[in-house]
Design an enzyme around this catalytic site. Sequence first.
Site, PDB file in Angstrom:
ATOM      1  N   THR A 155       0.907  -1.152   0.000  1.00  0.00           N
ATOM      2  CA  THR A 155       0.000   0.000   0.000  1.00  0.00           C
ATOM      3  C   THR A 155       0.943   1.198   0.000  1.00  0.00           C
ATOM      4  OG1 THR A 155      -0.111   0.192   2.396  1.00  0.00           O
ATOM      5  CG2 THR A 155      -1.770  -1.222   1.368  1.00  0.00           C
ATOM      6  N   SER A 277      17.903  -1.023 -26.810  1.00  0.00           N
ATOM      7  CA  SER A 277      18.249   0.390 -26.959  1.00  0.00           C
ATOM      8  C   SER A 277      19.239   0.517 -28.103  1.00  0.00           C
ATOM      9  CB  SER A 277      18.883   0.892 -25.664  1.00  0.00           C
ATOM     10  OG  SER A 277      19.695   2.026 -25.910  1.00  0.00           O
ATOM     11  N   LYS A 283      20.557  -2.839 -22.501  1.00  0.00           N
ATOM     12  CA  LYS A 283      19.143  -2.573 -22.201  1.00  0.00           C
ATOM     13  C   LYS A 283      18.171  -3.602 -22.755  1.00  0.00           C
ATOM     14  CE  LYS A 283      17.421   0.521 -20.450  1.00  0.00           C
ATOM     15  NZ  LYS A 283      17.162   1.905 -20.847  1.00  0.00           N
ATOM     16  N   LYS A 325     -16.851   8.733 -35.739  1.00  0.00           N
ATOM     17  CA  LYS A 325     -16.269   7.502 -36.275  1.00  0.00           C
ATOM     18  C   LYS A 325     -14.797   7.269 -35.979  1.00  0.00           C
ATOM     19  CE  LYS A 325     -19.656   7.499 -39.820  1.00  0.00           C
ATOM     20  NZ  LYS A 325     -20.217   8.710 -39.151  1.00  0.00           N
TER      21      LYS A 325
HETATM   22  N1  ARG Z   1     -21.297  10.684 -43.570  1.00  0.00           N
HETATM   23  C1  ARG Z   1     -22.398  10.982 -42.722  1.00  0.00           C
HETATM   24  C2  ARG Z   1     -22.062  10.663 -41.284  1.00  0.00           C
HETATM   25  O1  ARG Z   1     -21.138   9.977 -41.075  1.00  0.00           O
HETATM   26  C3  ARG Z   1     -23.593  10.175 -43.109  1.00  0.00           C
HETATM   27  C4  ARG Z   1     -24.878  10.835 -42.785  1.00  0.00           C
HETATM   28  C5  ARG Z   1     -24.982  12.067 -43.563  1.00  0.00           C
HETATM   29  N2  ARG Z   1     -26.250  12.667 -43.488  1.00  0.00           N
HETATM   30  C6  ARG Z   1     -26.470  13.908 -43.883  1.00  0.00           C
HETATM   31  N3  ARG Z   1     -27.657  14.356 -43.796  1.00  0.00           N
HETATM   32  N4  ARG Z   1     -25.496  14.673 -44.326  1.00  0.00           N
HETATM   33  O2  ARG Z   1     -22.697  11.102 -40.359  1.00  0.00           O
END
Ligand code: ARG
Length: 472
Positions: A155, A277, A283, A325
Amino acid sequence: MSKLWGGRFTKPTDKLVEEFTASIPFDQKLAVEDIYGSLAHVKMLGACGIIPVEDAEQIGAGLRELLAEVKAGQLQFSIQNEDVHMNIEQHLLERIGPVGGKLHTGRSRNDQVALDMHMYLRRETVHIVGLLADLLAVLLAQGDQYLHVIIPGYTHLQRAQPVLLSHHLLAYVGMFSRDAERFQDSLKRIDLLPLGAGALAGTTFPIDRQMVADELGFSRIYENSMDAVSDRDFILEFLAASSILMMHLSRFCEELVLWSSTEFGFVELDDAYSTGSSIMPQKKNPDVAELIRGKTGRVYGDLIGLLTVLKSLPLAYNKDLQEDKEGMFDTVTTVKGSLALFTGMIETLQVKEDNIKRAVSHDFSNATDLADYLVRKGLPFRQAHEVIGKLVLTCIERGIYLADLSLAEYREHSTLFGEDLFEFLDLRHVVDARDVLGGTATVQVRQALDRALERLPQLQAWVEQQLQRLPI
Ligand code: ARG
């Protein structure tokens, strides 16, 4: 080339705008999901009499051709077509002619992109649970192999009380099991069909959402079209579960970095999981452990990034959502890579038992047990703590340990001490005395390993079931 949405425009899009708004450089990763979604959609359009069945079949055949080309890495994407949805639709039109234009009936890119993301994350979540099951199996195998090894427990990173190495490993088994549960639970909310929401309000065509859900293996359907197109909670949950998982990995990695140092010398990482290294020939660096620790930061970044994108967004779809994304893809790659490498690193880890034995027998981590000894003889714990504290101080001043003092010296501090005190100092005794549920006694740890080993096949079976159930 004119845009699929070009009708109301009188000028071409500015080149920089085209580049800035395009998502095809990264959303092409969703091409397979996109085509599967379209196949289910068009089949439903035909079945519901929204478009002629022959047209639906022609579109289906065209889409299947495109699918094969995507899988072979042959389909070319262009930035002029903005995103994966329009790229694929454009290819379809070029291939089968104007009939391809019927595919987008009763659908919007807004529900289409949401569908792709749900399908993508559903599968990746199952894969990650599978990787967690592999890691748990390796941890339990190591726990089994090293059940006899006692290490210092810490600890404040100061020696506290000795524990079994397997007990330490089982702490991580607990963490990674919770991680697996979190991902499994989140699947309920990923496994939800958004298609049929249209742009935001539903569609005027008599679509059959249940048919599409069955076709794509979705257990449930979004009940509100506006929620369906604007919800990204399922990605947030994924990023949050990933952040917690990476935090657990980073804690273990930190311990491996410490344990593999000369100062600790408790373990040696396999050569295959270490690097050298360019200047210092001696190393051997724990780069993999350090990098997993470091990559935890980018996963947190992906979570905070998306939370920030979503904050205050009005309903329903906004282009901001396209920012969902890259962070998600990045986290999927990072988590899968980290888990696979970490598992290999643990599987090949060498435990340096001699060094550990030396370390653990040269400390005061048996002091609590000596205090407990006096308590058993009737002394209140606070007084016992004081007596042992004094004894520890004497030892430190003389450069010795508790086991090196004689009974006579002990009795100068308390007449309650008898010959049997030395048993209580023995490390095996110290460890095995913690014989409570969740404690480090060998019998308890053996049972904990057995319980975890018994649960593991259920997790593995869950992964298999899901993989079989999912169309992609
Ligand atoms: N490429 C867009 C996205 O990833 C797809 C949806 C687009 N829709 C729109 N109304 N521009 O969100």
